[in-house]
Design an enzyme around this catalytic site. Structure first.
Site, PDB file in Angstrom:
ATOM      1  N   GLY A 193      -2.807   4.379   5.619  1.00 34.01           N
ATOM      2  CA  GLY A 193      -3.455   4.327   4.404  1.00 34.01           C
ATOM      3  C   GLY A 193      -2.598   4.951   3.388  1.00 34.01           C
ATOM      4  O   GLY A 193      -1.637   5.546   3.758  1.00 34.01           O
ATOM      5  N   GLU A 249       9.547   9.770   9.020  1.00 30.53           N
ATOM      6  CA  GLU A 249       8.297  10.533   9.336  1.00 30.53           C
ATOM      7  C   GLU A 249       6.882   9.543   9.260  1.00 30.53           C
ATOM      8  O   GLU A 249       6.174   9.528  10.298  1.00 30.53           O
ATOM      9  CB  GLU A 249       7.997  11.584   8.401  1.00 30.53           C
ATOM     10  CG  GLU A 249       6.617  12.352   8.719  1.00 30.53           C
ATOM     11  CD  GLU A 249       6.796  13.118   9.998  1.00 30.53           C
ATOM     12  OE1 GLU A 249       7.499  13.791  10.053  1.00 30.53           O
ATOM     13  OE2 GLU A 249       6.024  12.904  11.098  1.00 30.53           O
ATOM     14  N   ILE A 286       0.432  11.885  10.063  1.00 35.91           N
ATOM     15  CA  ILE A 286       0.428  13.186  11.048  1.00 35.91           C
ATOM     16  C   ILE A 286       1.780  13.535  11.003  1.00 35.91           C
ATOM     17  O   ILE A 286       2.806  12.757  11.293  1.00 35.91           O
ATOM     18  CB  ILE A 286      -0.215  12.945  12.125  1.00 35.91           C
ATOM     19  CG1 ILE A 286      -1.548  12.394  12.089  1.00 35.91           C
ATOM     20  CG2 ILE A 286      -0.029  13.989  13.263  1.00 35.91           C
ATOM     21  CD1 ILE A 286      -2.256  11.891  13.755  1.00 35.91           C
ATOM     22  N   GLY A 346       1.342   7.738  10.598  1.00 38.85           N
ATOM     23  CA  GLY A 346       1.325   7.663   9.299  1.00 38.85           C
ATOM     24  C   GLY A 346       1.345   9.016   8.441  1.00 38.85           C
ATOM     25  O   GLY A 346       2.421   9.642   8.330  1.00 38.85           O
ATOM     26  N   ASP A 367       2.212  -2.219  18.439  1.00 37.47           N
ATOM     27  CA  ASP A 367       2.502  -1.037  17.235  1.00 37.47           C
ATOM     28  C   ASP A 367       2.427   0.313  18.059  1.00 37.47           C
ATOM     29  O   ASP A 367       3.233   1.106  17.769  1.00 37.47           O
ATOM     30  CB  ASP A 367       0.946  -1.377  16.263  1.00 37.47           C
ATOM     31  CG  ASP A 367       1.089  -0.225  15.343  1.00 37.47           C
ATOM     32  OD1 ASP A 367       1.914  -0.447  14.314  1.00 37.47           O
ATOM     33  OD2 ASP A 367       0.570   0.787  15.300  1.00 37.47           O
ATOM     34  N   THR A 385       0.939  -1.228   0.002  1.00 42.21           N
ATOM     35  CA  THR A 385      -0.029   0.119  -0.054  1.00 42.21           C
ATOM     36  C   THR A 385       0.939   1.264   0.138  1.00 42.21           C
ATOM     37  O   THR A 385       0.672   2.277  -0.783  1.00 42.21           O
ATOM     38  CB  THR A 385      -0.907   0.119   1.131  1.00 42.21           C
ATOM     39  OG1 THR A 385      -1.649  -1.333   1.355  1.00 42.21           O
ATOM     40  CG2 THR A 385      -1.921   1.095   1.327  1.00 42.21           C
ATOM     41  N   VAL A 386       2.048   1.323   0.659  1.00 41.40           N
ATOM     42  CA  VAL A 386       2.660   2.692   1.033  1.00 41.40           C
ATOM     43  C   VAL A 386       3.527   2.634  -0.215  1.00 41.40           C
ATOM     44  O   VAL A 386       3.617   3.752  -0.903  1.00 41.40           O
ATOM     45  CB  VAL A 386       3.592   2.459   2.310  1.00 41.40           C
ATOM     46  CG1 VAL A 386       4.152   3.653   2.518  1.00 41.40           C
ATOM     47  CG2 VAL A 386       2.553   2.501   3.735  1.00 41.40           C
ATOM     48  N   LYS A 422       5.485   3.221  18.417  1.00 40.59           N
ATOM     49  CA  LYS A 422       5.494   4.536  17.913  1.00 40.59           C
ATOM     50  C   LYS A 422       5.611   5.397  19.402  1.00 40.59           C
ATOM     51  O   LYS A 422       6.409   6.326  19.358  1.00 40.59           O
ATOM     52  CB  LYS A 422       4.162   4.741  17.497  1.00 40.59           C
ATOM     53  CG  LYS A 422       3.644   4.103  16.410  1.00 40.59           C
ATOM     54  CD  LYS A 422       2.221   4.340  16.046  1.00 40.59           C
ATOM     55  CE  LYS A 422       1.891   3.426  14.841  1.00 40.59           C
ATOM     56  NZ  LYS A 422       0.429   3.122  14.491  1.00 40.59           N
TER      57      LYS A 422
HETATM   58  N1  HSE Z   1      -1.852  -0.719  12.089  1.00 42.25           N
HETATM   59  C1  HSE Z   1      -1.623   0.514  12.330  1.00 42.25           C
HETATM   60  C2  HSE Z   1      -3.082   1.078  13.233  1.00 42.25           C
HETATM   61  C3  HSE Z   1      -1.302   1.211  11.239  1.00 42.25           C
HETATM   62  O1  HSE Z   1      -3.952   0.465  13.010  1.00 42.25           O
HETATM   63  O2  HSE Z   1      -3.037   2.053  13.199  1.00 42.25           O
HETATM   64  C4  HSE Z   1       0.030   1.226  10.990  1.00 42.25           C
HETATM   65  O3  HSE Z   1       1.083   1.443  12.159  1.00 42.25           O
END
Ligand code: HSE
Length: 440
Positions: A310, A136, A143, A141, A208, A19-20, A212
Site C-alpha cells: 500500500g 526496508e 513493517i 512493506g 513473493d 503506487t510506491v 522476503k
Molecule cells: N504482493 C505483495 C502481497 C505485496 O500481496 O503481500 C508486495 O510484496
C-alpha cells in the site's frame, strides 16, 4: 546546532512512479518541514523517470526534472541517491542499481526480487564503492523489520524468523475461511479489489513470500542464500473443506514463511500453507495484514504486525531509508560487512520434521482405516488423531468420504513414502492433501 533548512540538501532521483513512487513524492512534499528537521537537512527530489509523463497522479511534479531514461538519473552529477521503484529482479532495475552504485550514488529500493536474487553481489558493490544501499520496503512493506533485525536485534543470535509475508494470500485464505467459497472465486474477487495482480502467480505460488524470507534469513543469520534453496509451495491447492476440517481440529490455515537455524548451523527455509493453532498470535493475523516474528537467544520472541503493502506504509519505509542516508547512517547492507557472510547450508525438504494434516478421500468400506494405519505403521508414522464423518445416508452405492489424519512429529521423507503407498490402495479415490502443522 546548524539550521537544517540551510544545510546541504540530499538530492534524489526517483525511478518509477507507481503506487510506491507516487507515495514517496506525496509524503516527502507533505511532510517536507518535519522531514528536513529529522534528517538534519532538506531532501530534494531533483529528477524523476517513469513510463508516462502525462498520467495524472495527483502530485505536483512541476519543479522536478523529468527524464525518459532512468539511466539519466545516474549520469546526473547533482543526484546523490537513486530511489529504484521500478521492480523486477533483472533488466532495468538491476542495471540501474548497479550503475548507480558504480557511480558512487546511494540507492534506496523496495525491490524484494532484486535483493533476494542479487543482494550479495550488490552488497559487495555498495561496500567497495562505500555507498549505502537500503531496502526496508522490500520486506513486508510498512513493517520496519529490516531496521529491527539490523539495528535493534543486532547483538543477538537469532534462531528463527518468519511470519505471514504475503497479504494477497492471507486475504484469500481469510476470505475462504469466512465464506467457505472456492479458491478461484475468492482470487477473482481479490483481483477486482486490486489486491491481487492480473498475473497473481508470484503471490499465490509463494515466490513473493520466498523472496522476503530469503532476505530475512540472510539478514538474521548472516548467511548468503541462494534463492532456489528456499522450499516453496503456494496456496492454489487449498480447498474450503480443508479450512473447515482444520477449524474443527482447532487450527486455521495461513501461508507462512519460516527460516530456522538448526543446532548444526544448517538452516531450514520454507514457504508453504500451514495449519496454525487458532489461539496463536500468527493465526489471528487476518486479511491483507502481514506479521513477522523473530526468536533470539537473548531477545526472546518478538512479533511485528502491519500493512505489507500500500502507498502510505510502503512510502513511509522508503522515506525512512532516505532519511537514514541524509543523516549519514553507515550500517552495511546486511548489518555486517559482506565478507563476514557465510554460505548457507540448507536443510532439504525430506529432512523437515513436523506434524502433518492429511486428507484422504476414500470409499467408505470395512477395513479402510486398518489398511491406512498398517501403512503408516510400516513407515514409522505415528497418528495423533483421526477425524471421519461417515456418509449421512446408507445407500447401495459405496459412498466417498474424507478421512482426516493428524500425525505426531515425523520426518517428511517417511510420510511422503507412506502417502505414496496409501495412494495405491484401491479405496483411495483422489490425490491426498498434505499440509504441515506449525505449532507456534
Ligand atoms: N504482493 C505483495 C502481497 C505485496 O500481496 O503481500 C508486495 O510484496
Amino acid at each position: 546546532m546548524s539550521n537544517p533548512s540551510v544545510s546541504k540538501p540530499l538530492k534524489l532521483g526517483i525511478a518509477g512512479l507507481g503506487t510506491v513512487g507516487g507515495g514517496v513524492v506525496r509524503l516527502l512534499q507533505a511532510n517536507a518541514n518535519a522531514v528536513t528537521h529529522k534528517a538534519g537537512r532538506p531532501i530534494e527530489i531533483v529528477a524523476i523517470s517513469a513510463k508516462s509523463k502525462a498520467k495524472d497522479r495527483g502530485i505536483d511534479l512541476s519543479h522536478i526534472q523529468w527524464v525518459d531514461d532512468p539511466m539519466d538519473l545516474v549520469s546526473n552529477p547533482k543526484i546523490d541517491v537513486v530511489v529504484e521503484l521500478i521492480g523486477g529482479a533483472n533488466g532495468i532495475a538491476y542495471d540501474l542499481v548497479c550503475a548507480a552504485l558504480k557511480a558512487h550514488k546511494g540507492v534506496v529500493t523496495a525491490n524484494k526480487a532484486l535483493i533476494a536474487l542479487h543482494g550479495d553481489e550488490l552488497a559487495k558493490l555498495a561496500e567497495e564503492k562505500n555507498v549505502p544501499l537500503l531496502f526496508e520496503a522490500a520486506v513486508a512493506g510498512g513493517i520496519p523489520v529490516i531496521k529491527t533485525i539490523k539495528e535493534a536485534l543486532t547483538p543477538d543470535r537469532l534462531k528463527r524468523i518468519g511470519g505471514i509475508l504475503n497479504g494477497t494470500c492471507n486475504y484469500i485464505l481469510t476470505a475462504m475461511a469466512k465464506t467457505g467459497c472456492a479458491f478461484n472465486d475468492i482470487l477473482k474477487e481479490t483481483q477486482e479489489l486490486g489486491y491481487a495482480e492480473a498475473d497473481p502467480s508470484t503471490d499465490i505460488d509463494g515466490f513473493d513470500a520466498a523472496h522476503k524470507l530469503a532476505i530475512l534469513a540472510s539478514l538474521g543469520f548472516g548467511h548468503t542464500i541462494h534463492f532456489k534453496d528456499v522450499f516453496v509451495e503456494g496456496i492454489r491447492g487449498i480447498n474450503p473443506d480443508d479450512l473447515h476440517y482444520a477449524k474443527e481440529l482447532g487450527y486455521t490455515i495461513k501461508l507462512i514463511g519460516i527460516a530456522q537455524q538448526h543446532q548444526d548451523n544448517r538452516i531450514e527455509l520454507r514457504v508453504h500453507p500451514a495449519l496454525l493453532p487458532c489461539d496463536t498470535p500468527l493465526a489471528r493475523v487476518d486479511g491483507v495484514t502481514n506479521a513477522v516474528f523473530t526468536e533470539g537467544e537473548f531477545s526472546g520472541r518478538l512479533m511485528l504486525e502491519g500493512a505489507g503493502a500500500g502507498e502510505g506504509p510502503t512510502s513511509t519505509a522508503v522515506s525512512a531509508d532516505i532519511i537514514d542516508i541524509a543523516r549519514g547512517s553507515t550500517i552495511p547492507m546486511w548489518g555486517t560487512d559482506w565478507k563476514e557472510l557465510t554460505p548457507a547450508t540448507v536443510v532439504s525438504r525430506n529432512e523437515f520434521v513436523k506434524a502433518y494434516y492429511i486428507r484422504l478421500m476414500v470409499q467408505d468400506k470395512p477395513g479402510v482405516v486398518a489398511d491406512i494405519a498398517t501403512i503408516l505403521k510400516e513407515h514409522n508414522v505415528s497418528l495423533r488423531s483421526l477425524l471421519q464423518h461417515g456418509a449421512t445416508n446408507d445407500t447401495d452405492d459405496t459412498p466417498i468420504v474424507p478421512i482426516i489424519l493428524v500425525t505426531h512429529k515425523t520426518k517428511e521423507e517417511s510420510l511422503l513414502r507412506a502417502l505414496q503407498a496409501i495412494q495405491k490402495l484401491p479405496v483411495i479415490t483422489e490425490k491426498h492433501i498434505m499440509l504441515r502443522i506449525e505449532e507456534a
